[in-house]
Motif scaffolding. Sequence first.
Motif, PDB file in Angstrom:
ATOM      1  N   MET A 122      35.651  19.633  38.815  1.00  0.00           N
ATOM      2  CA  MET A 122      35.549  20.643  39.883  1.00  0.00           C
ATOM      3  C   MET A 122      36.077  21.966  39.361  1.00  0.00           C
ATOM      4  O   MET A 122      37.034  22.001  38.584  1.00  0.00           O
ATOM      5  CB  MET A 122      36.378  20.233  41.112  1.00  0.00           C
ATOM      6  CG  MET A 122      35.866  19.031  41.868  1.00  0.00           C
ATOM      7  SD  MET A 122      34.343  19.353  42.792  1.00  0.00           S
ATOM      8  CE  MET A 122      34.887  20.554  43.992  1.00  0.00           C
ATOM      9  N   SER A 123      35.453  23.054  39.815  1.00  0.00           N
ATOM     10  CA  SER A 123      35.938  24.393  39.502  1.00  0.00           C
ATOM     11  C   SER A 123      35.984  25.191  40.800  1.00  0.00           C
ATOM     12  O   SER A 123      35.191  24.942  41.718  1.00  0.00           O
ATOM     13  CB  SER A 123      35.035  25.084  38.477  1.00  0.00           C
ATOM     14  OG  SER A 123      35.127  24.430  37.228  1.00  0.00           O
ATOM     15  N   PHE A 124      36.918  26.152  40.856  1.00  0.00           N
ATOM     16  CA  PHE A 124      37.149  26.915  42.076  1.00  0.00           C
ATOM     17  C   PHE A 124      37.185  28.399  41.754  1.00  0.00           C
ATOM     18  O   PHE A 124      37.634  28.794  40.676  1.00  0.00           O
ATOM     19  CB  PHE A 124      38.480  26.498  42.721  1.00  0.00           C
ATOM     20  CG  PHE A 124      38.534  25.038  43.045  1.00  0.00           C
ATOM     21  CD1 PHE A 124      38.119  24.578  44.285  1.00  0.00           C
ATOM     22  CD2 PHE A 124      38.965  24.115  42.101  1.00  0.00           C
ATOM     23  CE1 PHE A 124      38.145  23.225  44.582  1.00  0.00           C
ATOM     24  CE2 PHE A 124      38.998  22.757  42.389  1.00  0.00           C
ATOM     25  CZ  PHE A 124      38.586  22.315  43.629  1.00  0.00           C
ATOM     26  N   GLY A 125      36.708  29.198  42.703  1.00  0.00           N
ATOM     27  CA  GLY A 125      36.690  30.633  42.453  1.00  0.00           C
ATOM     28  C   GLY A 125      36.758  31.452  43.716  1.00  0.00           C
ATOM     29  O   GLY A 125      36.683  30.942  44.828  1.00  0.00           O
ATOM     30  N   ARG A 126      36.892  32.754  43.487  1.00  0.00           N
ATOM     31  CA  ARG A 126      36.895  33.720  44.580  1.00  0.00           C
ATOM     32  C   ARG A 126      36.035  34.914  44.164  1.00  0.00           C
ATOM     33  O   ARG A 126      35.974  35.267  42.981  1.00  0.00           O
ATOM     34  CB  ARG A 126      38.306  34.173  44.914  1.00  0.00           C
ATOM     35  CG  ARG A 126      38.988  34.905  43.784  1.00  0.00           C
ATOM     36  CD  ARG A 126      40.366  35.430  44.142  1.00  0.00           C
ATOM     37  NE  ARG A 126      41.029  35.963  42.970  1.00  0.00           N
ATOM     38  CZ  ARG A 126      40.777  37.150  42.424  1.00  0.00           C
ATOM     39  NH1 ARG A 126      39.858  37.934  42.966  1.00  0.00           N
ATOM     40  NH2 ARG A 126      41.415  37.559  41.346  1.00  0.00           N
ATOM     41  N   VAL A 127      35.369  35.486  45.133  1.00  0.00           N
ATOM     42  CA  VAL A 127      34.500  36.634  44.878  1.00  0.00           C
ATOM     43  C   VAL A 127      34.826  37.710  45.904  1.00  0.00           C
ATOM     44  O   VAL A 127      34.950  37.423  47.097  1.00  0.00           O
ATOM     45  CB  VAL A 127      33.005  36.253  44.994  1.00  0.00           C
ATOM     46  CG1 VAL A 127      32.115  37.464  44.702  1.00  0.00           C
ATOM     47  CG2 VAL A 127      32.656  35.096  44.080  1.00  0.00           C
ATOM     48  N   THR A 128      34.959  38.928  45.432  1.00  0.00           N
ATOM     49  CA  THR A 128      35.065  40.080  46.322  1.00  0.00           C
ATOM     50  C   THR A 128      33.758  40.844  46.211  1.00  0.00           C
ATOM     51  O   THR A 128      33.345  41.211  45.106  1.00  0.00           O
ATOM     52  CB  THR A 128      36.248  40.989  45.926  1.00  0.00           C
ATOM     53  OG1 THR A 128      37.449  40.218  45.932  1.00  0.00           O
ATOM     54  CG2 THR A 128      36.376  42.155  46.898  1.00  0.00           C
ATOM     55  N   LEU A 129      33.084  41.043  47.338  1.00  0.00           N
ATOM     56  CA  LEU A 129      31.855  41.841  47.373  1.00  0.00           C
ATOM     57  C   LEU A 129      32.227  43.255  47.791  1.00  0.00           C
ATOM     58  O   LEU A 129      32.960  43.441  48.772  1.00  0.00           O
ATOM     59  CB  LEU A 129      30.847  41.245  48.351  1.00  0.00           C
ATOM     60  CG  LEU A 129      30.354  39.831  48.034  1.00  0.00           C
ATOM     61  CD1 LEU A 129      29.386  39.351  49.109  1.00  0.00           C
ATOM     62  CD2 LEU A 129      29.696  39.779  46.667  1.00  0.00           C
ATOM     63  N   LEU A 130      31.714  44.228  47.044  1.00  0.00           N
ATOM     64  CA  LEU A 130      32.052  45.637  47.270  1.00  0.00           C
ATOM     65  C   LEU A 130      30.794  46.475  47.419  1.00  0.00           C
ATOM     66  O   LEU A 130      29.817  46.261  46.702  1.00  0.00           O
ATOM     67  CB  LEU A 130      32.851  46.185  46.080  1.00  0.00           C
ATOM     68  CG  LEU A 130      34.097  45.402  45.683  1.00  0.00           C
ATOM     69  CD1 LEU A 130      34.343  45.492  44.204  1.00  0.00           C
ATOM     70  CD2 LEU A 130      35.276  45.932  46.465  1.00  0.00           C
ATOM     71  N   SER A 131      30.840  47.448  48.305  1.00  0.00           N
ATOM     72  CA  SER A 131      29.762  48.435  48.385  1.00  0.00           C
ATOM     73  C   SER A 131      29.888  49.340  47.172  1.00  0.00           C
ATOM     74  O   SER A 131      30.954  49.927  46.936  1.00  0.00           O
ATOM     75  CB  SER A 131      29.899  49.259  49.671  1.00  0.00           C
ATOM     76  OG  SER A 131      29.005  50.343  49.637  1.00  0.00           O
ATOM     77  N   ALA A 132      28.831  49.456  46.385  1.00  0.00           N
ATOM     78  CA  ALA A 132      28.885  50.279  45.179  1.00  0.00           C
ATOM     79  C   ALA A 132      29.016  51.760  45.509  1.00  0.00           C
ATOM     80  O   ALA A 132      29.499  52.535  44.688  1.00  0.00           O
ATOM     81  CB  ALA A 132      27.642  50.039  44.316  1.00  0.00           C
ATOM     82  N   SER A 133      28.634  52.158  46.719  1.00  0.00           N
ATOM     83  CA  SER A 133      28.685  53.580  47.069  1.00  0.00           C
ATOM     84  C   SER A 133      30.107  54.080  47.292  1.00  0.00           C
ATOM     85  O   SER A 133      30.411  55.233  47.011  1.00  0.00           O
ATOM     86  CB  SER A 133      27.828  53.872  48.299  1.00  0.00           C
ATOM     87  OG  SER A 133      28.337  53.183  49.422  1.00  0.00           O
ATOM     88  N   ASP A 134      31.014  53.220  47.776  1.00  0.00           N
ATOM     89  CA  ASP A 134      32.392  53.663  48.026  1.00  0.00           C
ATOM     90  C   ASP A 134      33.444  52.708  47.464  1.00  0.00           C
ATOM     91  O   ASP A 134      34.637  52.933  47.614  1.00  0.00           O
ATOM     92  CB  ASP A 134      32.636  53.890  49.517  1.00  0.00           C
ATOM     93  CG  ASP A 134      32.448  52.628  50.357  1.00  0.00           C
ATOM     94  OD1 ASP A 134      32.319  51.523  49.786  1.00  0.00           O
ATOM     95  OD2 ASP A 134      32.434  52.763  51.594  1.00  0.00           O
ATOM     96  N   ASN A 135      32.996  51.634  46.808  1.00  0.00           N
ATOM     97  CA  ASN A 135      33.877  50.640  46.193  1.00  0.00           C
ATOM     98  C   ASN A 135      34.809  49.964  47.197  1.00  0.00           C
ATOM     99  O   ASN A 135      35.875  49.481  46.839  1.00  0.00           O
ATOM    100  CB  ASN A 135      34.675  51.254  45.041  1.00  0.00           C
ATOM    101  CG  ASN A 135      34.882  50.260  43.919  1.00  0.00           C
ATOM    102  OD1 ASN A 135      34.031  49.426  43.650  1.00  0.00           O
ATOM    103  ND2 ASN A 135      36.026  50.338  43.269  1.00  0.00           N
ATOM    104  N   LYS A 136      34.396  49.894  48.470  1.00  0.00           N
ATOM    105  CA  LYS A 136      35.190  49.230  49.496  1.00  0.00           C
ATOM    106  C   LYS A 136      34.679  47.810  49.706  1.00  0.00           C
ATOM    107  O   LYS A 136      33.473  47.562  49.664  1.00  0.00           O
ATOM    108  CB  LYS A 136      35.139  50.006  50.810  1.00  0.00           C
ATOM    109  CG  LYS A 136      35.878  51.325  50.726  1.00  0.00           C
ATOM    110  CD  LYS A 136      35.980  51.982  52.072  1.00  0.00           C
ATOM    111  CE  LYS A 136      36.766  53.275  51.932  1.00  0.00           C
ATOM    112  NZ  LYS A 136      36.834  53.984  53.194  1.00  0.00           N
ATOM    113  N   PRO A 137      35.601  46.864  49.946  1.00  0.00           N
ATOM    114  CA  PRO A 137      35.189  45.474  50.154  1.00  0.00           C
ATOM    115  C   PRO A 137      34.328  45.308  51.395  1.00  0.00           C
ATOM    116  O   PRO A 137      34.601  45.903  52.441  1.00  0.00           O
ATOM    117  CB  PRO A 137      36.511  44.725  50.323  1.00  0.00           C
ATOM    118  CG  PRO A 137      37.561  45.631  49.788  1.00  0.00           C
ATOM    119  CD  PRO A 137      37.050  47.026  49.963  1.00  0.00           C
TER     120      PRO A 137
END
Length: 153
Positions: free
Chosen positions: A127-142
């Motif tokens: 098993m492997s575990f992870g986390r992802v943060t998605l950001l708007s490329a226009s303002d770099n906000k999550p």
Amino acid sequence: MPEQKSAEFDLNEASRVLGDVFAPWVQDLGLSIANLEISPPPGASADWQPGATLRMAFSERLCRAGGIVCGQALMALADTAMVIAILAANRGFRPMTTVDQTTHFLKAVASSDVLADARVVRLGRTMSFGRVTLLSASDNKPVAMVSSAFAML
């Protein structure tokens, strides 16, 4: 595709996997790999984690009413980014399947590319575990936070 360990799992190899392994509809998302982090950079903190950054190009085809990028596209981006991050941490292709993905949407994203910063929390044998943060490329906000688990096949 059989498991392959590469002496150098780099952007070229990751891009090849992105084009050869994933379903055609995932390729239709317009994803590109912006960065791979396989080894800690000089001066990295003790909690550094390997990962990958993917970019999903903005397209009206990915939007729901009102020009908002749909959640389904964001979740597919996060899942794909995490697979690439795990392959980078593994330093090569290894079959896996998603067994859990929890997404917390923080705000809508419209008329912008989306970046996925995927980090491997634990790379395991089964098993492997992870986390992802998605950001708007226009303002770099999550725009979303994602946690996931993968069965390593």
